[in-house]
Design a protein around this motif. Structure first.
Motif, short mmCIF file in Angstrom:
data_model
loop_
_atom_site.label_atom_id
_atom_site.label_comp_id
_atom_site.label_asym_id
_atom_site.label_seq_id
_atom_site.Cartn_x
_atom_site.Cartn_y
_atom_site.Cartn_z
N PRO A 288 2.00 4.95 1.10
CA PRO A 288 1.87 5.72 2.36
C PRO A 288 0.58 6.84 1.97
O PRO A 288 0.34 7.26 1.00
CB PRO A 288 2.96 6.55 2.35
CG PRO A 288 3.92 6.34 1.17
CD PRO A 288 3.31 5.14 0.20
N ASN A 289 0.01 6.98 3.18
CA ASN A 289 -1.06 8.06 3.31
C ASN A 289 -0.50 9.48 2.86
O ASN A 289 0.67 9.68 3.54
CB ASN A 289 -1.70 8.06 4.58
CG ASN A 289 -2.36 6.84 4.73
OD1 ASN A 289 -2.89 6.16 3.99
ND2 ASN A 289 -2.64 6.31 6.12
N PRO A 290 -1.38 10.39 2.42
CA PRO A 290 -0.69 11.49 1.90
C PRO A 290 -0.98 12.53 3.31
O PRO A 290 -1.46 12.27 4.11
CB PRO A 290 -1.49 12.13 0.83
CG PRO A 290 -2.59 11.14 0.89
CD PRO A 290 -2.41 9.95 1.52
N ASN B 51 0.79 -1.14 -0.14
CA ASN B 51 -0.09 0.08 -0.11
C ASN B 51 0.98 1.29 0.15
O ASN B 51 1.69 1.19 0.57
CB ASN B 51 -0.88 -0.08 1.17
CG ASN B 51 -2.03 -0.96 1.23
OD1 ASN B 51 -2.50 -1.35 0.14
ND2 ASN B 51 -2.40 -1.52 2.37
#
Length: 83
Positions: free
Chosen positions: A81-83, A79
Motif C-alpha cells: 500500500p502507498n504510505p 504491490n
C-alpha cells in the motif's frame, strides 16, 4: 426457369464445388503435360467438425483465462500500500 434447368443438368460434383464458394474454373493442364494436382486431389489430412473445433477453441480460451487469473492471484507479488 432456364436457370433452374441449367442447374439441374450440371453434374453433382460441379454443383458441390460451386456451393463450396468458388466461382473460379478448375485449371486444365496445357497440351502434352501430365496431370495438374489441384486441391481437389489432395484432401486435408486432418479435418475437424464444427462442434469439435469450437469445443477445442473454448477449452483453449478457458485455459488461457484461468491460467492468467491463477498467475495474477497466486504467483504475482502484490504491490504494497502507498504510505
Amino acid at each position: 426457369m432456364a436457370l433452374l434447368k441449367a442447374a439441374a443438368r450440371r453434374p453433382a460434383a460441379a454443383r458441390a464445388a460451386r456451393a463450396y464458394g468458388t466461382s473460379l474454373e478448375v485449371p486444365t493442364p496445357p497440351p502434352g503435360i501430365g496431370a495438374v494436382f489441384h486441391s481437389r486431389m489432395q484432401p486435408p489430412k486432418y479435418s475437424l467438425s464444427n462442434a469439435k473445433w469450437f469445443g477445442i477453441f473454448f477449452a483453449m480460451n478457458l485455459g488461457a483465462y484461468s491460467g492468467n487469473y491463477f498467475y495474477l492471484r497466486f504467483l504475482m507479488r502484490q504491490n504494497p500500500p502507498n504510505p
